[in-house]
Design a protein around this motif. Structure first.
Motif, PDB file in Angstrom:
ATOM      1  N   MET A   1       0.841  -1.195   0.000  1.00  0.00           N
ATOM      2  CA  MET A   1       0.000   0.000   0.000  1.00  0.00           C
ATOM      3  C   MET A   1       0.873   1.240   0.000  1.00  0.00           C
ATOM      4  SD  MET A   1      -2.979   1.010   2.717  1.00  0.00           S
ATOM      5  CE  MET A   1      -3.905   2.508   2.551  1.00  0.00           C
ATOM      6  N   LEU A   2       0.452   2.257  -0.688  1.00  0.00           N
ATOM      7  CA  LEU A   2       1.205   3.497  -0.722  1.00  0.00           C
ATOM      8  C   LEU A   2       0.778   4.374   0.432  1.00  0.00           C
ATOM      9  CD1 LEU A   2       0.932   4.326  -4.503  1.00  0.00           C
ATOM     10  CD2 LEU A   2       2.805   3.220  -3.317  1.00  0.00           C
ATOM     11  N   ASP A   3       1.745   4.901   1.150  1.00  0.00           N
ATOM     12  CA  ASP A   3       1.469   5.790   2.268  1.00  0.00           C
ATOM     13  C   ASP A   3       2.184   7.098   2.061  1.00  0.00           C
ATOM     14  OD1 ASP A   3      -0.033   3.897   3.828  1.00  0.00           O
ATOM     15  OD2 ASP A   3       1.864   2.884   4.246  1.00  0.00           O
ATOM     16  N   SER A   4       1.571   8.190   2.506  1.00  0.00           N
ATOM     17  CA  SER A   4       2.225   9.480   2.461  1.00  0.00           C
ATOM     18  C   SER A   4       3.317   9.513   3.509  1.00  0.00           C
ATOM     19  CB  SER A   4       1.223  10.606   2.731  1.00  0.00           C
ATOM     20  OG  SER A   4       0.257  10.627   1.710  1.00  0.00           O
ATOM     21  N   THR A   5       4.388  10.203   3.199  1.00  0.00           N
ATOM     22  CA  THR A   5       5.506  10.280   4.131  1.00  0.00           C
ATOM     23  C   THR A   5       6.258  11.565   3.902  1.00  0.00           C
ATOM     24  OG1 THR A   5       7.477   9.132   4.938  1.00  0.00           O
ATOM     25  CG2 THR A   5       7.110   9.098   2.578  1.00  0.00           C
ATOM     26  N   ASP A   6       6.946  12.033   4.909  1.00  0.00           N
ATOM     27  CA  ASP A   6       7.772  13.213   4.763  1.00  0.00           C
ATOM     28  C   ASP A   6       9.045  12.855   4.032  1.00  0.00           C
ATOM     29  OD1 ASP A   6       6.005  14.793   6.156  1.00  0.00           O
ATOM     30  OD2 ASP A   6       6.880  14.258   8.104  1.00  0.00           O
ATOM     31  N   PRO A   7       9.598  13.773   3.230  1.00  0.00           N
ATOM     32  CA  PRO A   7      10.847  13.481   2.514  1.00  0.00           C
ATOM     33  C   PRO A   7      11.995  13.361   3.494  1.00  0.00           C
ATOM     34  CG  PRO A   7      10.234  15.774   2.262  1.00  0.00           C
ATOM     35  CD  PRO A   7       9.085  15.104   2.935  1.00  0.00           C
ATOM     36  N   PRO A   8      13.017  12.544   3.168  1.00  0.00           N
ATOM     37  CA  PRO A   8      14.156  12.400   4.053  1.00  0.00           C
ATOM     38  C   PRO A   8      14.996  13.658   4.066  1.00  0.00           C
ATOM     39  CG  PRO A   8      14.573  11.312   1.971  1.00  0.00           C
ATOM     40  CD  PRO A   8      13.143  11.781   1.927  1.00  0.00           C
ATOM     41  N   THR A  74      13.446   1.409 -17.241  1.00  0.00           N
ATOM     42  CA  THR A  74      13.188   1.604 -15.812  1.00  0.00           C
ATOM     43  C   THR A  74      11.826   2.260 -15.636  1.00  0.00           C
ATOM     44  OG1 THR A  74      15.530   1.810 -15.259  1.00  0.00           O
ATOM     45  CG2 THR A  74      13.960   2.781 -13.718  1.00  0.00           C
ATOM     46  N   PRO A  75      10.947   1.695 -14.830  1.00  0.00           N
ATOM     47  CA  PRO A  75       9.589   2.257 -14.704  1.00  0.00           C
ATOM     48  C   PRO A  75       9.605   3.611 -14.017  1.00  0.00           C
ATOM     49  CG  PRO A  75       9.932   0.508 -13.098  1.00  0.00           C
ATOM     50  CD  PRO A  75      11.121   0.482 -14.008  1.00  0.00           C
ATOM     51  N   THR A  76       8.758   4.505 -14.490  1.00  0.00           N
ATOM     52  CA  THR A  76       8.693   5.838 -13.906  1.00  0.00           C
ATOM     53  C   THR A  76       7.577   5.982 -12.875  1.00  0.00           C
ATOM     54  OG1 THR A  76       7.282   6.672 -15.691  1.00  0.00           O
ATOM     55  CG2 THR A  76       9.669   6.888 -15.976  1.00  0.00           C
ATOM     56  N   ALA A  77       6.584   5.104 -12.882  1.00  0.00           N
ATOM     57  CA  ALA A  77       5.462   5.254 -11.961  1.00  0.00           C
ATOM     58  C   ALA A  77       5.889   5.236 -10.493  1.00  0.00           C
ATOM     59  CB  ALA A  77       4.401   4.193 -12.227  1.00  0.00           C
ATOM     60  N   PRO A  78       6.699   4.254 -10.036  1.00  0.00           N
ATOM     61  CA  PRO A  78       7.068   4.282  -8.614  1.00  0.00           C
ATOM     62  C   PRO A  78       7.930   5.475  -8.251  1.00  0.00           C
ATOM     63  CG  PRO A  78       8.259   2.553  -9.789  1.00  0.00           C
ATOM     64  CD  PRO A  78       7.214   3.068 -10.725  1.00  0.00           C
ATOM     65  N   ALA A  91       6.428  -2.165  -3.367  1.00  0.00           N
ATOM     66  CA  ALA A  91       5.187  -2.462  -4.086  1.00  0.00           C
ATOM     67  C   ALA A  91       5.360  -2.263  -5.584  1.00  0.00           C
ATOM     68  CB  ALA A  91       4.059  -1.571  -3.572  1.00  0.00           C
ATOM     69  N   TYR A  92       4.573  -3.015  -6.336  1.00  0.00           N
ATOM     70  CA  TYR A  92       4.488  -2.806  -7.782  1.00  0.00           C
ATOM     71  C   TYR A  92       3.462  -1.712  -8.017  1.00  0.00           C
ATOM     72  CZ  TYR A  92       4.174  -3.776 -12.775  1.00  0.00           C
ATOM     73  OH  TYR A  92       4.206  -3.663 -14.144  1.00  0.00           O
ATOM     74  N   VAL A  93       3.900  -0.602  -8.608  1.00  0.00           N
ATOM     75  CA  VAL A  93       3.072   0.596  -8.720  1.00  0.00           C
ATOM     76  C   VAL A  93       2.912   0.988 -10.182  1.00  0.00           C
ATOM     77  CG1 VAL A  93       2.853   3.035  -8.078  1.00  0.00           C
ATOM     78  CG2 VAL A  93       3.857   1.405  -6.470  1.00  0.00           C
ATOM     79  N   LEU A  94       1.697   1.354 -10.558  1.00  0.00           N
ATOM     80  CA  LEU A  94       1.386   1.884 -11.882  1.00  0.00           C
ATOM     81  C   LEU A  94       0.844   3.298 -11.740  1.00  0.00           C
ATOM     82  CD1 LEU A  94      -0.455  -1.332 -12.605  1.00  0.00           C
ATOM     83  CD2 LEU A  94       0.983  -0.485 -14.455  1.00  0.00           C
ATOM     84  N   ARG A  95       1.072   4.117 -12.743  1.00  0.00           N
ATOM     85  CA  ARG A  95       0.315   5.356 -12.829  1.00  0.00           C
ATOM     86  C   ARG A  95      -1.147   4.985 -13.078  1.00  0.00           C
ATOM     87  NH1 ARG A  95       3.782   9.945 -13.963  1.00  0.00           N
ATOM     88  NH2 ARG A  95       5.856   9.269 -14.650  1.00  0.00           N
ATOM     89  N   GLY A 219       4.342   0.836 -15.077  1.00  0.00           N
ATOM     90  CA  GLY A 219       4.398   0.110 -13.821  1.00  0.00           C
ATOM     91  C   GLY A 219       5.742  -0.526 -13.523  1.00  0.00           C
ATOM     92  N   GLY A 220       6.000  -0.708 -12.223  1.00  0.00           N
ATOM     93  CA  GLY A 220       7.203  -1.374 -11.769  1.00  0.00           C
ATOM     94  C   GLY A 220       7.458  -1.096 -10.304  1.00  0.00           C
ATOM     95  N   THR A 221       8.637  -1.465  -9.855  1.00  0.00           N
ATOM     96  CA  THR A 221       9.071  -1.212  -8.487  1.00  0.00           C
ATOM     97  C   THR A 221      10.218  -0.217  -8.504  1.00  0.00           C
ATOM     98  OG1 THR A 221      10.578  -3.109  -8.574  1.00  0.00           O
ATOM     99  CG2 THR A 221       8.364  -3.500  -7.703  1.00  0.00           C
ATOM    100  N   LEU A 222      10.482   0.378  -7.364  1.00  0.00           N
ATOM    101  CA  LEU A 222      11.554   1.362  -7.285  1.00  0.00           C
ATOM    102  C   LEU A 222      12.885   0.723  -7.651  1.00  0.00           C
ATOM    103  CD1 LEU A 222      10.793   3.356  -4.018  1.00  0.00           C
ATOM    104  CD2 LEU A 222      10.752   4.248  -6.356  1.00  0.00           C
ATOM    105  N   PRO A 223      13.712   1.421  -8.421  1.00  0.00           N
ATOM    106  CA  PRO A 223      15.039   0.894  -8.746  1.00  0.00           C
ATOM    107  C   PRO A 223      15.933   0.912  -7.510  1.00  0.00           C
ATOM    108  CG  PRO A 223      14.846   3.133  -9.540  1.00  0.00           C
ATOM    109  CD  PRO A 223      13.487   2.739  -9.031  1.00  0.00           C
TER     110      PRO A 223
END
Length: 349
Positions: A1-8, A74-78, A91-95, A219-223
């Motif tokens: 699941m995608l959750d909102s988070t503060d940037p590092p 490389t997928p851009t959606a994640p 997670a596997y994420v799609l736009r 779609g894809g996962t973060l590189p």
């Protein structure tokens, strides 16, 4: 699941003794008047100094990922999800772009992306999608009203067509591969669910385009791992800067706001700068003065090792020019006998 988070917190900028490399991405640059672009001396010099013909990409995000040194495809959606404020994790994420679809004589046609949703309306539509598709393992998330994504639980990972590559009839661009049937069924269910939603009824009563479909893509996962060609990132707010922010976050850093011009960049640092979309009539002279002219001067004197320019049409194809320090003969030729800058032919859909 995608959750909102503060940037590092921002990571320390890497210093180097070698001249820096600068990637400058200018969304919508090639949507400007062709005659105006042809008269641009800095753009003509970038093209003249490039070692090869411009490289085509489906859109500016795909070109940006390539400029960062990531592998083709490389997928851009994640990355966009991370840059928009979500936490994709593994997670596997799609736009999941909200679009307006209309019925044609023989096919359903894409009218365009719906970009004017209010936050509350986007939240209501996403909530309806999640309530319906939770049993199927789909989790929709909209960290902003103009940035929608869907995480897939399970192996239903389709082959897709990026939204900028779709014009008119959508039949040939619907999901492909082993999971095509289930995704086409899901997309039809999304159309029916959205068509009946009160948000769309209210929008249509106001004369606004309804969200009558969802377009999934990229779609894809973060590189994983480090990026070869950047240690500092600068990005504007909104969708134009999402992938750059995602690249920065994945590298353990934080993208900074876009500075006033090239002179503000730290010497010896490899950087990626995404400028705000070029929209105002007088924006090209400002771009030339603040960015292109000083970057070209640095390239010519050797204090910049490489200049990469990514230019795109509005929500469409992008091209990349990469130039190293030109020999004296080429510099003289570019100034004494300049060629008009020409927009490359559109990438075929």
């Amino acid at each position: 699941m995608l959750d909102s988070t503060d940037p590092p917190a921002a990571a320390p900028v890497r210093r180097s003794r070698i001249p820096m490399r600068v990637t400058l991405a200018v969304p919508d640059l090639l949507a400007a008047d062709r005659a105006t672009l042809a008269r641009s001396a800095p753009l003509a010099r970038v093209a003249a100094y490039a070692a090869a013909a411009p490289v085509a990409a489906t859109d500016a995000d795909a070109a940006l990922v390539a400029a960062a040194g990531l592998p083709a495809g490389t997928p851009t959606a994640p990355l966009a999800a991370a840059g928009a404020g979500a936490a994709p994790g593994d997670a596997y994420v799609l736009r999941a772009d909200p679009v307006a679809l209309v019925a044609g004589r023989d096919d359903v046609l894409l009218a365009g992306r719906v970009d004017d949703l209010a936050d509350a309306d986007a939240a209501a539509l996403v909530a309806a999608l999640n309530a319906h598709f939770a049993p199927d393992g789909l989790v929709f998330h909209a960290p902003r009203a103009d940035a929608w994504f869907v995480a897939v639980r399970g192996d239903a990972r389709p082959e897709t067509t990026p939204l900028p590559a779709v014009r008119g009839a959508i039949g040939a661009h619907l999901p492909r591969g082993p999971h095509r049937a289930v995704w086409r069924r899901w997309l039809s269910e999304m159309q029916m669910l959205l068509h009946e939603h009160p948000v769309n009824a209210a929008r249509e009563a106001r004369g606004q385009a309804g969200v009558t479909g969802i377009w999934i893509s990229d779609g894809g996962t973060l590189p994983g791992g480090a990026f070869a060609h950047a240690s500092a990132f600068f990005a504007p707010p909104g969708r134009a800067g999402d992938v750059a922010r995602g690249l920065a976050r994945t590298a353990g850093a934080d993208a900074a706001p876009v500075p006033a011009g090239y002179a503000a960049l730290a010497a010896g640092t490899d950087v990626i700068v995404v400028l705000p979309p070029l929209s105002a009539a007088g924006a090209l002279p400002a771009l030339e003065h603040a960015w292109l002219a000083p970057a070209l001067a640095a390239l010519e004197r050797g204090s910049l090792a490489q200049l990469t320019l990514i230019a795109s049409e509005r929500d469409a194809a992008a091209w990349t020019w990469t130039a190293a320090r030109p020999p004296v003969t080429r510099r003289i030729g570019a100034r004494l006998a300049p060629r008009a800058f020409a927009v490359p032919a559109r990438v075929a859909a």
